[in-house]
Design a protein around this motif. Structure first.
Motif, short mmCIF file in Angstrom:
data_model
loop_
_atom_site.label_atom_id
_atom_site.label_comp_id
_atom_site.label_asym_id
_atom_site.label_seq_id
_atom_site.Cartn_x
_atom_site.Cartn_y
_atom_site.Cartn_z
N GLN A 240 1.76 2.82 -5.55
CA GLN A 240 0.54 3.28 -6.20
C GLN A 240 0.88 4.23 -7.34
O GLN A 240 0.34 4.13 -8.44
N PRO B 197 -7.93 -7.04 -2.79
CA PRO B 197 -8.00 -5.62 -2.42
C PRO B 197 -7.51 -4.71 -3.54
O PRO B 197 -6.55 -5.04 -4.24
N TYR C 277 -5.21 0.99 -5.32
CA TYR C 277 -5.39 2.43 -5.10
C TYR C 277 -6.31 2.64 -3.91
O TYR C 277 -7.38 2.04 -3.82
N THR C 278 -5.87 3.52 -2.99
CA THR C 278 -6.70 3.76 -1.82
C THR C 278 -7.33 5.15 -1.93
O THR C 278 -6.93 5.95 -2.73
N SER D 12 2.61 4.53 -1.11
CA SER D 12 2.20 5.55 -2.09
C SER D 12 3.10 5.49 -3.32
O SER D 12 2.65 5.75 -4.43
N GLU E 283 0.82 -1.20 0.00
CA GLU E 283 0.00 0.00 0.00
C GLU E 283 0.86 1.26 0.00
O GLU E 283 0.41 2.32 0.38
#
Ligand SMILES: O=C(O)CCC(=O)C(=O)O
Ligand SMILES: [Fe+2]
Length: 210
Positions: free
Chosen positions: A43, A206, A209-210, A40, A38
């Motif tokens: 991403q 999952p 991108y969050t 950044s 996760e």
């Protein structure tokens, strides 16, 4: 009579007990930050490649310990992570330690991602002893086709889902730890229902991108 589990190496009840225990251990584990999918930066990297809806289908911490770390025989990731259309799976392999010729760096066959998938691992029909079958076979590949990719700790290697790759056993004194996860571009892609790994309502793939 109790039925036999995968590879016939344990009873179904033993297998369930082991799975439960593994679940407990994982729940208690403090997962180091470098093992989380996760970041950044990850991403941003994947966004820059143009993926619209990447989902994480699996992740692995690979130890490859000194002297005993085994080989990863030559394979295509799409053998295990099959999609329609092809070309939707991307491996993100991160060297947590230097990966060298001696301790088992990755090797690739350049251009091999363009010739489809030679072998597929599919779920066997319910009730079968093995649980899994292979369609097709991994062809014998000349060692001279492979190009080594030694990298320093911290390097990130992107692996196309169909590129042929491998790593040798680690016969050296130095470990080769790596963290790797595989993404699928979920937009417009069908995850094969025959893959061994299936998302569930409790454990969906999952989104990156969050
Ligand atoms: O790290 C290795 O030796 C193999 C990794 C691999 O095959 C992958 O990440 O797809
Ligand atoms: Fe792989």
């Amino acid at each position: 009579m109790d039925s036999w589990c995968w590879k016939g190496s344990c009873l179904q009840t033993e297998c369930v007990t082991m799975q439960r225990r593994i679940g407990e251990i994982v729940a208690e584990m403090e997962v180091p930050l470098h093992c989380r999918t996760e970041f950044s930066t990850q991403q941003a990297l994947v966004r820059s490649l143009g993926l619209q809806k990447p989902v994480v289908v699996q992740s692995m911490y690979i130890f490859k310990q000194p002297h005993i770390g085994g080989e990863a025989s030559s394979h295509q990731d799409a053998t295990f992570l099959y999609t329609e259309p092809l070309g939707r799976v991307l491996g993100v392999w991160i060297a947590l330690e230097d990966a060298t010729l001696e301790n088992g760096c990755l090797w690739f066959i350049p251009g091999s991602h363009t010739s489809g998938v030679e072998r597929r691992m599919v779920r066997a029909p319910a009730g079968s002893v093995t649980g899994l079958n292979f369609l097709g076979s991994e062809p014998a590949r000349d060692d001279s086709l492979f190009v080594p990719t030694p990298v320093q700790r911290g390097a990130l290697i992107l692996i196309h889902g169909e590129v042929v790759h491998k790593s040798e056993a680690n016969l050296s004194d130095r470990s080769r730890h790596a963290y790797t996860f595989h993404l699928m571009e979920a937009s417009g892609t069908t995850w094969s229902p025959e893959n061994w790994l299936q998302p569930t309502a409790e454990l969906p793939f999952p989104p990156l991108y969050t």
